[in-house]
Write a protein that holds these residues in place. Structure first.
Motif: not given
Length: 358
Positions: A241-243, A248-252
């Motif tokens: 994803g992207a922050l 999307y929360a995956s980058s976090c």
């Protein structure tokens, strides 16, 4: 021995929603890809469609044609699409059933688990084939929360983050891994999505299959495990994803779970809106860099480009423009190579300078 596989990517090969197929054609890992199914590009070469480089993988109109192309038995049928809704349509179910009846095992990267589908399980048993749900997590009792072990790791950790989903983060991470190996380093790659796992990554998990509170601990667990077993010179974590992405929360979780000291930022200059959310404008590169560095207490050390819709001349012009504007090394690893990124990584981590193989 590598398995032989056909990839199904109807109407999506070469596009954003065909990213699983695209990734496996570029880097098959543990597979030999014998054909891609996409009737809209029937008769073309998969390598030419993706990268203007012939690779001998034909694009076929249907399963029977794909089977006819191989002189040897095909092991697996890989669903190579990654639609935003993540669920099978009737046509896709039908082709999976057709593949099972042809004696092929099913590799399913979607969030819809076929091993929970009574009809699919029954057909698989009748046909003597298996179904592998790539995103299906381990039993819940085995899930882990953050322990802090990641804070004790001295090995350099980097991640490739992006300004959107499906911009080539995993592709760039794999190119970096190979380039570091070529220079004599020992990297460990941590997969965080379905394509890397299908390719055969030894470490990682499908992040979007887990509840938020477990993402950080699960990623920490995989990094600690890889560090202990491999004793690598550097750990490369695939981004998701992207922050800044609103959905999307995956980058976090990657920034919290991996604690990377350095980040490579992947960006598609011609993309004006988010891929699956066309009502949201793409973030500015400078804003994403500031957000990543502040949120992750880390440093963006290079920018890599996704050349979708770009000419070779536009790629060169953008590289020159971005290097002047952001004062960072910029490249497109598929078009202009990874040397700048590798140099930036080695320069940033003193331990890598000492570990250079003569």
């Amino acid at each position: 021995m590598k398995k032989r596989a056909i990839i199904y990517c109807e109407n999506q090969f070469g596009s954003m929603d065909g990213k699983t197929a695209n990734g496996l054609v570029r880097e098959p890992g543990n597979y030999i890809i014998t054909a891609v199914i996409d009737s809209t590009k029937h008769g073309q070469d998969a390598g030419l469609v993706l990268d203007q480089k012939f690779n001998g993988i034909p694009i076929c109109k249907n399963l029977q044609e794909a089977l006819n192309h191989s002189k040897q038995k095909i092991d697996d049928f890989i669903l190579g699409i990654a639609p935003a809704d993540a669920f099978l349509k009737k046509k896709e179910r039908d082709v999976l059933i057709e593949a099972m009846k042809a004696g092929l095992n099913i590799i399913n990267p979607l969030q819809e688990f076929l091993t929970d589908d009574e009809e699919m399980v029954k057909i698989a048993q009748e046909c003597g084939v298996t179904i592998r749900d790539i995103r299906k997590p381990r039993p819940k009792k085995e899930w882990t929360l953050f322990t802090g072990e990641i804070l004790k790791i001295k090995t350099p950790i980097i991640t490739v983050l992006g300004t959107d989903g499906a911009v080539g983060k995993r592709t760039t991470a794999k190119v970096i891994e190979k380039a570091l190996q070529k220079k004599g380093y020992k990297p460990a790659f941590i997969a965080t999505g379905q394509t890397g796992l299908i390719q055969g990554a030894k470490y990682g998990f499908a992040m979007d299959a887990f509840p938020l509170q477990y993402l950080i601990g699960e990623l920490e667990r995989e990094i600690v495990r890889a560090n202990k077993i491999e004793n690598p010179d550097i750990i490369i974590v695939e981004g998701q994803g992207a922050l800044s992405h609103p959905a999307y929360a995956s980058s976090c979780a990657i920034l919290k779970g991996a604690r990377p000291q350095a980040v490579i930022l992947q960006h598609p200059p011609k993309r004006k809106v988010l891929g699956d959310f066309p009502f949201v404008e793409m973030p500015k590169v400078e804003d994403e860099i500031k957000l990543i560095e502040h949120y992750g207490n880390t440093k963006v050390i290079a920018i890599t480009l996704n050349h979708e819709e770009m000419t070779d001349q536009e790629i060169i012009e953008t590289i020159n423009e971005y290097e002047k504007k952001y004062r960072l090394p910029v490249t497109d690893v598929l078009k202009t190579g990874s040397d700048k990124v590798i140099d930036a990584i080695i320069h940033f981590f003193p331990s890598l300078k000492k570990a250079v193989v003569s």
